[in-house]
Write a protein that holds these residues in place. Sequence first.
Motif, PDB file in Angstrom:
ATOM      1  N   GLU A 175       2.480   0.381  -0.906  1.00 28.96           N
ATOM      2  CA  GLU A 175       2.608   0.318   0.546  1.00 28.96           C
ATOM      3  C   GLU A 175       1.597   1.238   1.225  1.00 28.96           C
ATOM      4  OE1 GLU A 175       5.996   1.007   4.035  1.00 28.96           O
ATOM      5  OE2 GLU A 175       6.455   1.370   1.917  1.00 28.96           O
ATOM      6  N   ASP A 176       1.435   2.454   0.687  1.00 25.86           N
ATOM      7  CA  ASP A 176       0.468   3.392   1.260  1.00 25.86           C
ATOM      8  C   ASP A 176      -0.958   2.861   1.102  1.00 25.86           C
ATOM      9  OD1 ASP A 176       2.562   5.027   1.886  1.00 25.86           O
ATOM     10  OD2 ASP A 176       2.349   6.306   0.128  1.00 25.86           O
ATOM     11  N   LYS A 179      -1.569   0.117   3.704  1.00 23.56           N
ATOM     12  CA  LYS A 179      -1.715   0.654   5.060  1.00 23.56           C
ATOM     13  C   LYS A 179      -3.083   1.287   5.256  1.00 23.56           C
ATOM     14  CE  LYS A 179       3.181   1.554   6.005  1.00 23.56           C
ATOM     15  NZ  LYS A 179       4.183   2.597   6.288  1.00 23.56           N
TER      16      LYS A 179
END
Length: 287
Positions: A175-176, A179
């Motif tokens: 997820e990081d 992003k």
Amino acid sequence: MKTSFLSFGFMLWLLACNTGSGTNADAPTRDTKDMAIPSYEESQSSGGSGTPEAEVDLIGKKIIRNGSMTINVNDALKIKAEVDALLTKHKAYVGNEQLDNTDYMASYHIQIRLPAENLDALVADLETLDGQVTYKSINATDVTEEYIDLETRLTNKRSYLEQYRSLLKTAKTVEDILKVREQIRVLEEEIESVEGRLKYLSNQVALSTLDLTLTQTKDYVYRPDRKINFFERLKESISGGWYGFVSFSLYMLQLWPFWILLFVIIWLIRRYNRYLKSKKAPPSTPV
């Protein structure tokens, strides 16, 4: 553990900042204070980048200069050849060229592109041509402020992009990573847009545009139509009559539904008249 916490906190701060304007929107937290990127105003107050006036003196004024001229001449073709020689002299080239030649007037519409520092000299030489200048307009647009703003935004965005790329190396979760990659993509698109605008402004500043029109008024000369002999006129008349007959026949053929309706109406009227006559006829008396 402390290093991972600092990296994660720095990533959250970067995702919350306003990348569109290239300045910090929120105050950094204690953990990320040393890693925060100062805004343009903060860098000015700290003396890191100098004053806007100093930047203007450093890059120089950015002025876009364009012009338009109309010259009434006696011989447009001759003056056009002289204009071509002047373009070579002043390192200019023709962007667009259009000739309008009628019985009343001949005019050349020429869009000239040349180095900005040669514009005044070319205009001065054009004024010496054998003709009368009926219109002249030279305008200048100062784009220095926009140019400095774009340069500052570009520098900040490139700095943010490097920070995000470094942050991408320390991201742990999927997820990081996604992003950070999204922010990198947005920044790269914004950088390309700013670079394109800067390139366009630089081109407009370096090259000036002069719209030149050469006009020549002519004395009207009557040109009678070519006379044709009798047989040519006869052939044209027969040909025109035949095509007219064919056109009329095809047009009448297109009205076939109305012809059918007209025949039906006539048949009904004739049948009705016969019926009325049969009722009015006196009965025959026996002999």
